[in-house]
Design a protein around this motif. Structure first.
Motif, PDB file in Angstrom:
ATOM      1  N   THR A 192       1.100  -1.385   0.083  1.00  0.00           N
ATOM      2  CA  THR A 192      -0.257  -0.281  -0.591  1.00  0.00           C
ATOM      3  C   THR A 192       0.487   1.759  -0.109  1.00  0.00           C
ATOM      4  N   ALA A 193       1.868   1.073   0.501  1.00  0.00           N
ATOM      5  CA  ALA A 193       2.857   2.500   0.885  1.00  0.00           C
ATOM      6  C   ALA A 193       3.556   2.552  -0.488  1.00  0.00           C
ATOM      7  N   LEU A 194       4.138   1.588  -1.346  1.00  0.00           N
ATOM      8  CA  LEU A 194       4.244   1.738  -2.534  1.00  0.00           C
ATOM      9  C   LEU A 194       3.381   2.286  -3.846  1.00  0.00           C
ATOM     10  N   GLY A 195       2.349   1.934  -3.015  1.00  0.00           N
ATOM     11  CA  GLY A 195       1.330   2.708  -4.241  1.00  0.00           C
ATOM     12  C   GLY A 195       1.887   4.816  -3.598  1.00  0.00           C
ATOM     13  N   ALA A 196       1.600   4.906  -2.837  1.00  0.00           N
ATOM     14  CA  ALA A 196       2.179   6.436  -2.521  1.00  0.00           C
ATOM     15  C   ALA A 196       2.799   6.123  -3.156  1.00  0.00           C
ATOM     16  N   ILE A 197       3.495   6.074  -3.980  1.00  0.00           N
ATOM     17  CA  ILE A 197       4.979   6.580  -4.423  1.00  0.00           C
ATOM     18  C   ILE A 197       3.936   7.060  -5.804  1.00  0.00           C
ATOM     19  N   SER A 198       3.732   5.881  -6.625  1.00  0.00           N
ATOM     20  CA  SER A 198       2.429   6.579  -8.190  1.00  0.00           C
ATOM     21  C   SER A 198       1.596   7.747  -7.720  1.00  0.00           C
ATOM     22  N   VAL A 199       1.376   7.545  -6.312  1.00  0.00           N
ATOM     23  CA  VAL A 199       0.336   8.835  -5.834  1.00  0.00           C
ATOM     24  C   VAL A 199       1.024  10.187  -6.195  1.00  0.00           C
ATOM     25  N   VAL A 200       2.315  10.156  -5.318  1.00  0.00           N
ATOM     26  CA  VAL A 200       3.168  11.495  -5.827  1.00  0.00           C
ATOM     27  C   VAL A 200       3.505  11.588  -7.184  1.00  0.00           C
ATOM     28  N   LYS A 201       3.963  11.195  -7.720  1.00  0.00           N
ATOM     29  CA  LYS A 201       4.029  11.385  -9.414  1.00  0.00           C
ATOM     30  C   LYS A 201       2.719  11.800  -9.997  1.00  0.00           C
ATOM     31  N   GLN A 202       1.505  11.225  -9.729  1.00  0.00           N
ATOM     32  CA  GLN A 202       0.181  11.993 -10.381  1.00  0.00           C
ATOM     33  C   GLN A 202       0.422  13.616  -9.266  1.00  0.00           C
ATOM     34  N   GLU A 240       0.855  20.858 -14.196  1.00  0.00           N
ATOM     35  CA  GLU A 240      -0.035  20.782 -15.677  1.00  0.00           C
ATOM     36  C   GLU A 240      -1.463  21.861 -15.417  1.00  0.00           C
ATOM     37  N   HIS A 241      -1.294  22.365 -13.833  1.00  0.00           N
ATOM     38  CA  HIS A 241      -2.129  22.752 -13.661  1.00  0.00           C
ATOM     39  C   HIS A 241      -3.791  22.016 -14.233  1.00  0.00           C
ATOM     40  N   ASP A 242      -3.515  20.810 -13.900  1.00  0.00           N
ATOM     41  CA  ASP A 242      -4.686  19.526 -14.264  1.00  0.00           C
ATOM     42  C   ASP A 242      -5.691  19.475 -12.874  1.00  0.00           C
ATOM     43  N   THR A 243      -7.100  20.141 -13.192  1.00  0.00           N
ATOM     44  CA  THR A 243      -7.535  20.424 -11.229  1.00  0.00           C
ATOM     45  C   THR A 243      -8.239  18.490 -10.666  1.00  0.00           C
ATOM     46  N   LEU A 244      -8.853  18.503 -12.670  1.00  0.00           N
ATOM     47  CA  LEU A 244      -9.043  17.366 -12.230  1.00  0.00           C
ATOM     48  C   LEU A 244      -8.099  15.976 -11.673  1.00  0.00           C
ATOM     49  N   ARG A 245      -7.224  16.015 -12.205  1.00  0.00           N
ATOM     50  CA  ARG A 245      -6.572  15.241 -12.116  1.00  0.00           C
ATOM     51  C   ARG A 245      -6.059  15.002 -10.344  1.00  0.00           C
ATOM     52  N   LEU A 246      -5.796  17.146 -10.365  1.00  0.00           N
ATOM     53  CA  LEU A 246      -5.322  16.937  -8.695  1.00  0.00           C
ATOM     54  C   LEU A 246      -5.841  15.787  -7.948  1.00  0.00           C
ATOM     55  N   ILE A 247      -7.885  16.161  -8.152  1.00  0.00           N
ATOM     56  CA  ILE A 247      -8.553  15.876  -7.696  1.00  0.00           C
ATOM     57  C   ILE A 247      -8.438  14.076  -7.546  1.00  0.00           C
ATOM     58  N   ASP A 248      -8.903  13.726  -8.291  1.00  0.00           N
ATOM     59  CA  ASP A 248      -7.999  12.348  -8.191  1.00  0.00           C
ATOM     60  C   ASP A 248      -6.901  11.704  -7.271  1.00  0.00           C
ATOM     61  N   ALA A 249      -5.622  12.093  -8.023  1.00  0.00           N
ATOM     62  CA  ALA A 249      -4.584  12.020  -7.213  1.00  0.00           C
ATOM     63  C   ALA A 249      -5.126  11.682  -5.436  1.00  0.00           C
ATOM     64  N   THR A 250      -5.906  13.081  -4.647  1.00  0.00           N
ATOM     65  CA  THR A 250      -5.746  13.315  -4.037  1.00  0.00           C
ATOM     66  C   THR A 250      -7.250  12.175  -2.909  1.00  0.00           C
ATOM     67  N   VAL A 251      -8.182  12.023  -3.620  1.00  0.00           N
ATOM     68  CA  VAL A 251      -9.138  11.192  -3.235  1.00  0.00           C
ATOM     69  C   VAL A 251      -7.957  10.219  -3.349  1.00  0.00           C
ATOM     70  N   SER A 252      -6.809   9.565  -3.980  1.00  0.00           N
ATOM     71  CA  SER A 252      -5.941   8.263  -3.935  1.00  0.00           C
ATOM     72  C   SER A 252      -5.471   8.047  -2.755  1.00  0.00           C
ATOM     73  N   ALA A 253      -4.874   9.398  -2.531  1.00  0.00           N
ATOM     74  CA  ALA A 253      -3.498   9.657  -1.510  1.00  0.00           C
ATOM     75  C   ALA A 253      -4.550   9.135   0.361  1.00  0.00           C
ATOM     76  N   ALA A 254      -6.387   9.704  -0.037  1.00  0.00           N
ATOM     77  CA  ALA A 254      -7.102   9.360   1.462  1.00  0.00           C
ATOM     78  C   ALA A 254      -7.549   8.288   0.897  1.00  0.00           C
ATOM     79  N   SER A 255      -7.204   7.643   0.050  1.00  0.00           N
ATOM     80  CA  SER A 255      -7.528   6.020   0.027  1.00  0.00           C
ATOM     81  C   SER A 255      -6.500   4.699   0.889  1.00  0.00           C
ATOM     82  N   ILE A 256      -5.559   5.668   0.481  1.00  0.00           N
ATOM     83  CA  ILE A 256      -4.232   4.762   1.057  1.00  0.00           C
ATOM     84  C   ILE A 256      -3.476   5.071   1.992  1.00  0.00           C
ATOM     85  N   VAL A 257      -4.201   6.364   2.982  1.00  0.00           N
ATOM     86  CA  VAL A 257      -3.812   6.341   3.900  1.00  0.00           C
ATOM     87  C   VAL A 257      -4.972   5.401   4.909  1.00  0.00           C
TER      88      VAL A 257
END
Length: 80
Positions: A25-35, A42-59
């Motif tokens: 699970t912690a290794l998945g965090a590396i991918s989220v940080v890159k995202q 890229e100033h991509d708000t939608l991808r930033l929201i997606d990554a934030t939700v993914s980070a919350a899921s990992i936590v």
């Protein structure tokens, strides 16, 4: 059910299996940080929201695994 399958299910509920799940699970965090970095660059708000939700899921996943690890530790004390 075969012995190998029973053994695998037992490992999943063991301390070693829980540590392995936490590491994966912690290794998945590396991918989220890159995202997150890419989305910010890229100033991509939608991808930033997606990554934030993914980070919350990992936590949340790590918190659940930590709770399971504590429960396994408590069981060991009761057995000893």
């Amino acid at each position: 059910m075969s012995k190998a399958l029973q053994k695998a299910k037992g490992f999943k509920k063991s301390k070693s299996g829980t540590y392995l799940s936490m590491a994966a699970t912690a290794l998945g965090a590396i991918s989220v940080v890159k995202q997150i970095r890419k989305a910010r660059a890229e100033h991509d708000t939608l991808r930033l929201i997606d990554a934030t939700v993914s980070a919350a899921s990992i936590v949340t996943g790590l918190a659940i695994l930590y709770r399971e690890l504590k429960r396994l530790g408590d069981d060991d004390v009761l057995l000893g």
